[in-house]
Scaffold this motif. Structure first.
Motif, PDB file in Angstrom:
ATOM      1  N   LEU A  19       0.850  -1.365   0.074  1.00 46.46           N
ATOM      2  CA  LEU A  19      -0.079  -0.036  -0.002  1.00 46.46           C
ATOM      3  C   LEU A  19       0.879   1.222  -0.043  1.00 46.46           C
ATOM      4  N   GLY A  20       1.958   1.192   0.784  1.00 45.78           N
ATOM      5  CA  GLY A  20       2.884   2.322   0.686  1.00 45.78           C
ATOM      6  C   GLY A  20       3.517   2.681  -0.480  1.00 45.78           C
ATOM      7  N   ALA A  21       3.846   1.507  -1.196  1.00 51.61           N
ATOM      8  CA  ALA A  21       4.307   1.729  -2.851  1.00 51.61           C
ATOM      9  C   ALA A  21       3.307   2.488  -3.498  1.00 51.61           C
ATOM     10  N   GLY A  22       1.785   2.434  -3.410  1.00 49.38           N
ATOM     11  CA  GLY A  22       0.964   2.890  -4.148  1.00 49.38           C
ATOM     12  C   GLY A  22       0.944   4.223  -3.765  1.00 49.38           C
ATOM     13  N   ALA A  23       0.920   4.524  -2.585  1.00 54.45           N
ATOM     14  CA  ALA A  23       0.741   6.045  -1.956  1.00 54.45           C
ATOM     15  C   ALA A  23       1.728   6.703  -2.384  1.00 54.45           C
ATOM     16  N   ALA A  24       3.115   6.166  -2.096  1.00 52.48           N
ATOM     17  CA  ALA A  24       4.235   6.723  -2.790  1.00 52.48           C
ATOM     18  C   ALA A  24       4.255   7.136  -4.420  1.00 52.48           C
ATOM     19  N   LEU A  25       3.608   6.243  -4.995  1.00 50.18           N
ATOM     20  CA  LEU A  25       3.737   6.532  -6.512  1.00 50.18           C
ATOM     21  C   LEU A  25       2.595   7.727  -6.547  1.00 50.18           C
ATOM     22  N   ALA A  26       1.556   7.888  -5.941  1.00 46.58           N
ATOM     23  CA  ALA A  26       0.527   8.994  -6.054  1.00 46.58           C
ATOM     24  C   ALA A  26       1.137  10.112  -5.621  1.00 46.58           C
ATOM     25  N   ALA A  27       2.140  10.226  -4.624  1.00 48.26           N
ATOM     26  CA  ALA A  27       2.877  11.480  -4.267  1.00 48.26           C
ATOM     27  C   ALA A  27       3.868  11.746  -5.288  1.00 48.26           C
ATOM     28  N   LYS A  28       4.473  10.807  -6.240  1.00 48.23           N
ATOM     29  CA  LYS A  28       5.616  11.259  -7.017  1.00 48.23           C
ATOM     30  C   LYS A  28       4.731  11.716  -8.305  1.00 48.23           C
ATOM     31  N   LEU A  29       3.383  11.142  -8.582  1.00 49.40           N
ATOM     32  CA  LEU A  29       2.621  11.577  -9.751  1.00 49.40           C
ATOM     33  C   LEU A  29       1.986  13.060  -9.483  1.00 49.40           C
ATOM     34  N   GLY A  30       1.601  13.216  -7.970  1.00 49.27           N
ATOM     35  CA  GLY A  30       0.848  14.326  -7.705  1.00 49.27           C
ATOM     36  C   GLY A  30       1.994  15.420  -7.607  1.00 49.27           C
ATOM     37  N   GLY A  31       3.084  15.094  -7.495  1.00 52.23           N
ATOM     38  CA  GLY A  31       4.237  16.276  -7.150  1.00 52.23           C
ATOM     39  C   GLY A  31       4.038  16.823  -5.981  1.00 52.23           C
ATOM     40  N   ASP A  32       3.478  16.460  -4.807  1.00 52.81           N
ATOM     41  CA  ASP A  32       3.481  17.150  -3.771  1.00 52.81           C
ATOM     42  C   ASP A  32       4.580  17.296  -2.683  1.00 52.81           C
ATOM     43  N   GLY A  33       5.523  16.637  -3.023  1.00 48.80           N
ATOM     44  CA  GLY A  33       6.646  16.419  -2.341  1.00 48.80           C
ATOM     45  C   GLY A  33       6.646  15.821  -1.196  1.00 48.80           C
ATOM     46  N   SER A  34       5.674  14.941  -1.044  1.00 51.73           N
ATOM     47  CA  SER A  34       5.442  14.058   0.561  1.00 51.73           C
ATOM     48  C   SER A  34       6.236  12.859   0.266  1.00 51.73           C
ATOM     49  N   VAL A  35       6.726  12.236   1.310  1.00 48.37           N
ATOM     50  CA  VAL A  35       7.519  10.993   1.731  1.00 48.37           C
ATOM     51  C   VAL A  35       6.622  10.098   2.491  1.00 48.37           C
ATOM     52  N   GLY A  36       6.682   8.936   2.481  1.00 48.74           N
ATOM     53  CA  GLY A  36       5.978   8.163   3.517  1.00 48.74           C
ATOM     54  C   GLY A  36       6.893   7.022   4.168  1.00 48.74           C
ATOM     55  N   ILE A  37       6.678   6.538   5.287  1.00 48.11           N
ATOM     56  CA  ILE A  37       7.214   5.515   5.805  1.00 48.11           C
ATOM     57  C   ILE A  37       6.203   4.261   5.810  1.00 48.11           C
ATOM     58  N   ALA A  38       6.478   2.965   5.684  1.00 50.43           N
ATOM     59  CA  ALA A  38       5.637   1.686   5.760  1.00 50.43           C
ATOM     60  C   ALA A  38       6.529   1.003   6.956  1.00 50.43           C
ATOM     61  N   PHE A  39       5.824   1.058   8.129  1.00 49.80           N
ATOM     62  CA  PHE A  39       6.596   0.406   9.097  1.00 49.80           C
ATOM     63  C   PHE A  39       6.070  -1.159   8.909  1.00 49.80           C
ATOM     64  N   PHE A  40       6.925  -2.066   9.260  1.00 52.44           N
ATOM     65  CA  PHE A  40       6.615  -3.495   9.680  1.00 52.44           C
ATOM     66  C   PHE A  40       7.596  -4.071  10.382  1.00 52.44           C
ATOM     67  N   GLY A  41       7.151  -5.328  10.764  1.00 58.90           N
ATOM     68  CA  GLY A  41       7.891  -6.155  11.700  1.00 58.90           C
ATOM     69  C   GLY A  41       8.918  -7.018  11.207  1.00 58.90           C
ATOM     70  N   ASP A  42       9.701  -7.655  11.917  1.00 56.69           N
ATOM     71  CA  ASP A  42      11.033  -8.542  11.305  1.00 56.69           C
ATOM     72  C   ASP A  42      10.207  -9.629  10.492  1.00 56.69           C
ATOM     73  N   GLY A  43       8.981 -10.245  11.209  1.00 59.98           N
ATOM     74  CA  GLY A  43       8.396 -11.299  10.479  1.00 59.98           C
ATOM     75  C   GLY A  43       7.946 -10.961   8.991  1.00 59.98           C
ATOM     76  N   ALA A  44       7.539  -9.719   8.788  1.00 62.13           N
ATOM     77  CA  ALA A  44       7.248  -9.239   7.462  1.00 62.13           C
ATOM     78  C   ALA A  44       8.295  -9.396   6.317  1.00 62.13           C
TER      79      ALA A  44
END
Length: 675
Positions: free
Chosen positions: A137-162
């Motif tokens: 989901l974060g990859a998609g949100a980051a793609l939207a940020a890139k296409l939208g050109g809003d300069g935002s970045v994101g963090i996808a938190f996950f555990g070691d198991g993931a």
């Protein structure tokens, strides 16, 4: 054993990077998170909070250090142990408690609970109960940020198991390919439930896996908020500059069991737990604050009292709130679709094939709306293996028409993430059988996001592709899988049987604010040209088409079975049996009103579909007819479907497998002559 001494081997943070005020703010945030988690567990043990919840006690430094490096416009996705992340990003304690208590004023209206908290105003795109889902989901949100050109970045938190999930690798590969502004942040708390991380990680560790994708990576002390801040700040600056993703592995430890519900013994030693408690992130930060000399112990004691009082006040407020009602919860499943007063245009004289009509819908909708994007395997210059995306890459460019790796999991999840951020992705499933590799994204993410996030989210996404038998592709490339999705609330399922319907329904699917599974039959791609209007138009979902009027029996059929039902009806005309054929056009929503009106006229019904009978949509329609039109029936409802077997490769057996005009005619006659 997960020895806490590992923290002593990691680089020391540069504490002078932050002011005394910053250090105090970090400490206060950690205190708030710790107190929230302590009280949440106590309330769980008292039965005030039910179900389950996962405590982040011991991991507070990660949440506050990471979020301190973010701006308000930046987004995050978290996991089942996400209370700390959401609080550090600015979530209100009272609404957090309200959600855990299942109250109407909770972040998700008491519908999502601990594992699904979101606040779109704060760009918290949601916690998630599916391990690793936030990365896709974060990859998609980051793609939207890139296409939208809003300069935002994101963090996808996950555990070691993931880190052992396929989505981890698929998402890192995609983000590296497209230079997406996403930080992969692994909270390595040493255990996946009860399994020691070191026993299930091959190679040089989790961070080192970034090397394979050319992603900068680092291992940090996850119990030192300053170390976390420095690592995330560096990654944020890199992402904001357009240099793509970073992978951070933070070594930490959860003090409590896997969940508040669990009561598991014997997998961690007292010595191990004591060693990590000695490296308590709050105690370490408290000592650091005192070292600055700007405040003394009495100030910190007063701060703790203030935090404790605020948490108690939030609990009192949340406890007195009402719980949600079923009627209001039902309204959260889908975005209501307004009724269209526009009539369907006449077909006209210009003709297109089925796949040409779909292609024209893509061209017109992408020209009309810049947020419409198309992603899939080989959809670019080649135009797809069936030619449905021909010319789109040339017309709209590689930013909006994106070829993706053979990685269906991240393709689908990326689409959902982009949809959550305001885009309208069309996800091509090269052959519909591959949808089984997208089930989490469709069933657990797209279908449930609006509901479990309290009716706030919109997920305007189309999952489309060719299904069905008839061109000798054998068992894994020819299935009819519509009923895998019919029982999933939140999804719409469209199934056009003509070029006219394909264009109008595709436009409706793209414009819908709900996720749509759009079925296209391979045999229909091979059909002749038929009249289709040139102008853009929509067909309202849930509006059946009377293909052929009749008086003696109603036949309900979809996709390739519509034409075969017509052939059967023409045969029976010669025998004096008049057949009315109805094409529902959409399976969900289903136009039972038109079907029932027809059955009350003909007094008989036969339902036809290509999939095997057992569990097919024919059973649902037959049950609805029996419930709502029983008094009008002169015979039981007949059903026609495939035998209980996968589709065979042999051409004669494949023809025998698929219901044909003869099978349908036989079923109609049996129904008409039975009373």
């Amino acid at each position: 054993m997960a020895d806490a001494s590992i923290l002593d081997t990691l680089p020391r943070p540069q504490t002078n990077r932050l002011s005394g005020k910053d250090h105090l703010a970090l400490l206060e945030q950690m205190m708030r998170i710790r107190q929230f988690e302590i009280r949440a567990k106590e309330l769980f043990l008292k039965g005030v909070i039910k179900g389950t919840a996962h405590s982040s006690v011991g991991q507070e430094a990660i949440a506050v250090g990471a979020c301190h490096a973010l701006e308000p416009r930046d987004f995050l996705l978290t996991h089942h142990r996400g209370h700390g992340h959401t609080l550090a990003k600015g979530a209100d304690i009272g609404r957090m408690f309200a959600e855990l208590m299942g109250k109407d004023e909770g972040y998700c209206g008491g519908i999502g609970g601990s594992m699904h908290i979101a606040d779109f105003d704060l760009n918290i795109l949601g916690a998630n109960g599916i391990v690793g889902a936030g990365m896709g989901l974060g990859a998609g949100a980051a793609l939207a940020a890139k296409l939208g050109g809003d300069g935002s970045v994101g963090i996808a938190f996950f555990g070691d198991g993931a880190s052992n999930e396929g989505i981890f690798h698929e998402a890192m590969n995609l983000c590296a390919l497209w230079n997406l502004p996403l930080i992969f942040f692994c909270e390595n708390n040493q255990y996946g439930l009860t399994t020691a991380t070191e026993s299930v990680i091959a190679g040089k560790g989790i961070a080192a896996r970034g090397d394979a994708y050319g992603i900068p990576n680092t291992v940090i002390d996850g119990n030192a908020p300053v170390a976390v801040f420095e690592a995330v700040e560096k990654a944020v600056l890199r992402a904001r500059a357009g240099d793509g993703p970073t992978l951070i592995e933070a070594m930490t430890y959860r003090w409590d069991d896997h969940s508040m519900r669990a009561n598991l013994e014997g997998y961690r030693s007292e010595t191990e737990e004591a060693g990590w408690r000695d490296r308590d992130p709050i105690a370490r930060q408290r000592a650091l604050v005192l070292e600055t000399g700007e405040v003394d112990a009495s100030v910190l004691e007063a701060l703790q009292e203030s935090v404790t009082a605020a948490v108690e006040e939030a609990i009192t407020w949340a406890s007195d709130l009402p719980e949600p009602e079923l009627a209001s919860a039902l309204q959260m499943v889908k975005v209501p679709r307004g009724k269209s007063n526009l009539p369907e245009p006449p077909p006209g004289t210009r003709s297109l094939t089925y796949k040409m009509a779909i292609n024209e819908a893509f061209h017109q909708e992408m020209a009309r709306d810049d947020t419409v994007i198309l992603m899939g395997e080989d959809v670019g210059p080649v135009g797809g293996i069936f030619g449905t995306t021909t010319g789109l890459h040339a017309a709209f460019g590689p930013e909006r028409v994106r070829d993706v790796p053979i990685a269906e999991g991240v393709l689908a999840n990326c689409g959902v993430g982009a949809a959550l951020r305001g885009f309208r992705p069309i996800i091509e499933i090269q052959l519909f059988d591959f949808v089984t590799l997208m089930m989490d994204a469709i069933v657990n993410q797209a279908a449930k996001a609006r509901f479990m996030l309290g009716g706030k989210a919109r997920v305007p996404i189309v999952f489309r592709g060719p299904q069905g038998a008839g061109i000798r592709l054998a068992a894994q490339h020819t299935q009819s899988l519509e009923m895998l999705f019919a029982n999933v609330p939140g999804l719409e399922i469209y199934a056009p049987a003509s070029a006219y319907d394909a264009k109008g329904l595709m436009a409706a699917a793209i414009r819908s604010d709900n996720p749509v599974v759009f079925l296209e039959h391979k045999l229909l791609y091979l059909g002749a040209e038929t009249p289709v209007p040139e102008e853009p138009y929509e067909i309202a979902p849930g509006t059946a088409r009377i293909v052929r009027p009749g008086r003696d029996c109603t036949v309900i059929a979809t996709l390739a079975m519509v034409e075969r039902a017509q052939q059967a009806a023409e045969r029976l005309d010669k025998k004096g049996i008049s057949v009315e054929i109805i094409d529902p056009r959409t399976i969900k929503p289903l136009d039972m009103k038109t079907i029932l009106t027809s059955v009350r006229k003909t007094n008989r019904a036969v339902v036809v579909h290509e999939a095997p009978l057992f569990g097919g949509f024919g059973g649902e329609i037959a049950a609805s007819i029996m419930e709502q039109a029983f008094d009008w029936l002169d015979a039981p409802v007949g059903r026609v479907g495939a035998p209980e077997m996968p589709v065979p490769y042999n051409d004669r057996l494949e023809r025998d497998y698929m219901p044909d005009a003869r099978d349908i005619a036989t079923a109609i006659e049996a129904t008409c002559y039975r009373s």
